[in-house]
Write a protein that holds these residues in place. Structure first.
Motif, PDB file in Angstrom:
ATOM      1  N   ASP A 166       0.827  -1.217   0.000  1.00 30.73           N
ATOM      2  CA  ASP A 166       0.000   0.000   0.000  1.00 30.73           C
ATOM      3  C   ASP A 166       0.853   1.255   0.000  1.00 30.73           C
ATOM      4  O   ASP A 166       0.541   2.233  -0.692  1.00 30.73           O
ATOM      5  N   GLU A 167       1.926   1.240   0.767  1.00 34.49           N
ATOM      6  CA  GLU A 167       2.791   2.412   0.815  1.00 34.49           C
ATOM      7  C   GLU A 167       3.520   2.613  -0.507  1.00 34.49           C
ATOM      8  O   GLU A 167       3.674   3.742  -0.989  1.00 34.49           O
TER       9      GLU A 167
ATOM     10  N   ARG B 160       1.140   4.078  -3.189  1.00 33.53           N
ATOM     11  CA  ARG B 160       0.348   5.249  -2.815  1.00 33.53           C
ATOM     12  C   ARG B 160       0.597   6.457  -3.717  1.00 33.53           C
ATOM     13  O   ARG B 160      -0.334   7.089  -4.209  1.00 33.53           O
ATOM     14  N   ASP B 161       1.831   6.812  -3.942  1.00 36.99           N
ATOM     15  CA  ASP B 161       2.140   8.070  -4.624  1.00 36.99           C
ATOM     16  C   ASP B 161       2.849   7.852  -5.955  1.00 36.99           C
ATOM     17  O   ASP B 161       3.880   8.462  -6.241  1.00 36.99           O
TER      18      ASP B 161
END
Length: 553
Positions: A151-152, A155-156
């Motif tokens: 997820d991390e 994320r971006d």
């Protein structure tokens, strides 16, 4: 038995449900949503330094991230090497090292401890990064130098990623055979040939149409899942089901419930699963509306007549053709397929050879080989082309050797008789274990059977049979006599089993494949049974060993 998978995903054009091992788990994934996830994952891999030609090991169960990651690798030209999620840490390590994936990211998962816990005991020293998905009470240490959360990481990153342009013969993926004998082989497939053949065979063999809802029950960790859950259906824009559960949880009608719920039109499963479900009779099937079904398919092993009739008559209501398919990890799909009898797919030229490599004409039985290649055939064994030549071409130069036995009938149709390793030579008579197993399955008390050879001073080899009975039935000397007579009547006196052992269960991998390698060692009273880590339930072996003396008398 421990089960590793816990939910199901459905790929649809519009709004599909996702259904897990628990019926209250559902998800929707459209093609547009999947593209976004694949591009984001591809950008993550590029950010981590993965480039065209790198190998990426993927160790995930049947969750959406598995599909996203393999397609992300394909999008940027990296070579994915998916390791079946039921394999041990040692098996995973062996494949990571063989593919040299330790210089590139390796995507892992952990699941709840009550289903499966992966202890990462052999982490290669050069492994750069692990991307962890769904870690819950996992028994492993976190390394901040190379471990990141999915997820991390996702994320971006950008939601667009231009695809890498590839040559037709650039590698697409490496997939290891099950390794039932010797070191697993890293089968390498290339971009254009594999996708062309997978897409074509999916469309033609299953008669795919735009309004179909297709369901293959395989695991993506095997070639069936690669080809007929991911690449084949998606290349045809198919609405398809990705199942991560087991067929008897939370009840034995789970498959039929889902077919009714999603109005599945094409259903593709293994004879092993059918025989498991046959044990529960007609009632669990007849509770559900299966009128949406149009085609039934089987894969993985020869289907015995009893299972075929049950599938056709009970599941298909005697109106759905049964497509029985023969193919291998090495050949992709569609080598031989049938609606009633088996014949070759476009461009495939089979032949039957005897022990001396002489081609047999007309009605015959012997070694199944192929005369010429086709787009979807493997290109090599990764990092070991000599092994590729030795395994597949050395025995009969000029032919691709499948390792399977085959019979061609008087009408020219081909019947796969099973692995040559599973052929028996009894007093000079070559016979297939599949044929004997089918005869045993003809007894109303038998749920499943597996036949192997045992050395015999006079015959050379004799038949040693493992028989699993239907629920609540007792294995008796009288039943043993009936089974021997049945085989004798159906095949002939030469096929009469010397030994029949009661087998409450058979040793199987988590994908349901019977491990005949282990059964052969039990039958031959060998002490070293080899690696048992891929078994769904290793305790089955202990039971068989404890009962062997009764069978041997």
């Amino acid at each position: 038995m421990s089960y590793y998978y816990w939910f199901m995903v459905v790929f649809l054009w519009l709004c599909p449900p996702r259904e897990g091992n628990s019926p209250d788990q559902t998800m929707v994934i459209t093609y547009g949503q999947m593209l976004v996830q694949v591009c984001r994952c591809a950008n993550v891999l590029k950010k981590l330094g993965v480039k065209k030609g790198d190998r990426v090991a993927i160790y995930l169960p049947m969750i959406p991230e598995l599909v996203y990651t393999m397609l992300a690798c394909a999008r940027i030209g990296a070579v994915h090497a998916i390791v079946f999620a039921g394999f041990s840490s040692e098996s995973l390590c062996e494949r990571i090292v063989d593919t040299q994936s330790y210089n590139t990211p390796c995507t892992h998962t952990h699941t709840h401890t009550h289903t499966h816990t992966h202890t990462h005991t052999k982490r290669p020293a050069l492994l750069r990064v692990n991307i962890w998905v769904s870690v819950c009470a996992a028994q492993t240490s976190w390394d901040t130098g190379c471990d990141v959360w999915w997820d991390e990481a996702m994320r971006d990153v950008l939601e667009e990623c231009d695809p890498e342009w590839m040559d037709a013969e650039d590698p697409l993926f490496i997939l290891y055979t099950s390794g039932s004998t010797g070191k697993p082989k890293g089968v390498l497939h290339t971009v254009a040939g594999y996708l062309l053949y997978t897409s074509l065979t999916f469309k033609c063999v299953f008669d795919h149409r735009h309004d179909d809802v297709y369901w293959c029950t395989a695991d993506i960790g095997w070639i069936t899942g690669h080809s007929y859950i991911t690449y084949g259906p998606l290349a045809n824009g198919a609405t398809s089901v990705l199942f991560g559960g087991v067929p008897v949880h939370p009840h034995v009608g789970r498959y039929w419930e889902l077919i009714e719920k999603y109005k599945v039109t094409k259903f593709y499963t293994a004879p092993t699963a059918l025989r498991l479900l046959m044990k529960y009779g007609h009632e669990p099937v007849e509770k559900y509306d299966l009128s949406s079904l149009r085609i039934l398919g089987t894969v993985g092993e020869p289907i015995n007549p009893e299972a075929w009739h049950w599938y056709y008559e009970v599941v298909g209501r005697s109106r759905c053709p049964v497509v029985d398919t023969f193919w291998q990890t090495e050949t992709v799909k569609g080598c031989l397929w049938s609606h009633v009898h088996t014949f070759p797919f476009f461009g495939v030229e089979p032949a039957i050879l005897n022990e001396h490599g002489e081609e047999l004409e007309g009605e015959a039985e012997g070694y199944l080989v192929f005369k010429r290649p086709w787009p979807g055939i493997m290109r090599t064994v990764y990092n070991n082309h000599e092994r590729f030549e030795n395994v597949y071409f050395k025995k009969f130069p000029g032919f691709y050797v499948t390792g399977d036995g085959c019979r061609r009938d008087k009408d020219g149709y081909y019947w796969i008789t099973g692995r040559i390793d599973d052929m028996l030579n009894v007093s000079g008579h070559l016979m297939s274990t599949a044929e004997v197993e089918a005869a045993l399955m003809g007894h109303l008390s038998v749920a499943e059977a597996a036949v192997v050879s045992r050395p015999h001073k006079v015959k050379g080899e004799c038949l040693y049979c493992f028989v699993s009975l239907k629920d609540h039935l007792e294995f008796t000397p009288s039943l043993e006599g009936e089974l021997k007579r049945l085989v004798r009547e159906k095949i002939g006196p030469i096929a009469t089993p010397d030994f029949i052992q009661n087998a409450p269960a058979l040793p199987k991998t988590r994908s349901g494949k019977i491990m005949r390698r282990i059964l052969r060692k039990i039958a031959r009273s060998e002490s070293d049974l080899g690696d048992l880590s891929t078994l769904a339930d290793p305790k089955v072996v202990e039971v068989l060993l404890s009962q062997r003396s009764q069978a041997l008398g």
